[in-house]
Enzyme design. Sequence first.
Site: not given
Ligand code: NDP
Ligand code: 2IT
Length: 460
Positions: A99, A120, A123, A135, A174-175, A218, A250, A393
């Site tokens: 997952k 992961q 976590k 992943k 997603g991520d 998240t 997100n 999830s």
């Molecule tokens: P999104 O794609 O929704 O948003 C990512 C954000 O981070 C955007 O604002 C983006 O800016 C910025 N970003 C991405 N890459 C870079 C970079 N290399 N340098 C600077 N800014 C960057 O992703 P999420 O919000 O889903 O994910 C954010 C973080 O949280 C990640 O580390 C992800 O692994 C982690 N995460 C996500 C989960 C989820 O449920 N979605 C769960 C647990 C962890 P821009 O739009 O300009 O690229």
């Molecule tokens: O980093 C993370 O925990 C995620 N991107 C979410 C993983 C999931 O299966 O919901």
Amino acid sequence: MKNVTNAAEAKREIAKLKNHNCAEDDVFFQAMEEVLLSILPLLNSDKIYDKNEKNAIIQRLITPDRVIKFKVTWLDDNNVAQVNRGYRVQFNNALGPYKGGLRFHPSVNEGILKFLGFEQILKNALTGLPIGGAKGGSDFDPKGKSDFEIMKFCASFMRELHKYIGPRMDVPAGDIGVGGREIGYLFGEYKKITSTFEGVLTGKPFFFGGSLLRPEATGYGVIYFTRKMLELEGKESLRDKVCTVSGSGNVALHAIEKLQHLGAIPVSCTDSKGTIYDARGVDLVLLKELKLTHRVSLEEYAKTHPESTYTPVSKYPEGGHAVWEIPCYAAFPCATQNELTAIDAEKLVKNGCMAVAEGANMPSTTEAVAIMLKKNICLAPGKAANAGGVAVSGFEMSQNAAMQKWSFEELDEKLKATMEDICETVSSTAKEYGASGNYVVGANIAGFKRVADAMMAEGV
Ligand code: NDP
Ligand code: 2IT
């Protein structure tokens, strides 16, 4: 890797391993080194995890079960063929089906996905749910692509991925770069290929099998975790406190939302091009419109709110980030890995920051973590603080399997309970192993024990 009982031995073993891996693995080694060094108190006190050479438990844990790599070809809107790389790292399924999310970003490579898959595993173990770690993703860049191009890419990606996933085998989500739209297209193609409507992906839109609260989970979870951590550590609550957040995707949007619900004042957000500082508090309605509806740069925010400050990344000295220079009570890195460096950590310390909770995966560099721990900042590591996303999830998987839909309120209560439970487990584990207040040690030991116990019970 055998008989690792101190930091020097752990580092020597990691150096040996490095010879067998590729340059892209830097972030994977960073994640692994943190885990191996922080579980030493357990390895020293409970010999079954390390000294029992028959188990080779650490070696087995740090080696992915399999890394699947494939070509993704698709036609852009000009009917020109495009080629990307697709990956799925199925790391460990001792506790349940693989997952973990899918990341679509031009920086994606095998090393990044190995680091994310490895994090992961622990976590997912911390959530207490029966889910293993994985992943995947692609170096495809969704920015600037039409909806139709995104759909064609997702369909092509799934034509290969579907062979390796299933509700009892591997359940992606997603991520970065993968939200409801992408999950919808991926799900649509899976359904076409297999003629089955099943919970093979999570983060689906609500009207065809998704769970309420998954988009918020998240970000909300990070704040629930932080609230509990501050309480356990005897610190003041978040109410009326200035907080800084990075990212505007997100995780960041929903962390900002929950901070506002709790009466805190989140004053910043960032994207890959720059930082917004709005001292009156972020205008979340505008931010959502810019990022979710129009998908434009944060520069637009400052046009509507000229009293806010926009600092482009290019204007900022190397090695630091404008967002961590803003004085705050608590900081929430919610964008990407290694976005909070030693220089940033020093600034947070200097400005009296009390807590840092990682919404992103491994947003703080090794040096930054060391500085924050040394200076007694309460540091909530990503694998604990951002586990709310994968937890919901897991709830989506349960709802799909039972053909049910749970209410928002019920899910929110479950999310809160899960995050508070993880926080208490992490805190008490840290205490038990002589590292009171060190949530990095607590999270790594608590997660590792659950996975290692299952691996040993299941045999080699
Ligand atoms: P999104 O794609 O929704 O948003 C990512 C954000 O981070 C955007 O604002 C983006 O800016 C910025 N970003 C991405 N890459 C870079 C970079 N290399 N340098 C600077 N800014 C960057 O992703 P999420 O919000 O889903 O994910 C954010 C973080 O949280 C990640 O580390 C992800 O692994 C982690 N995460 C996500 C989960 C989820 O449920 N979605 C769960 C647990 C962890 P821009 O739009 O300009 O690229
Ligand atoms: O980093 C993370 O925990 C995620 N991107 C979410 C993983 C999931 O299966 O919901």
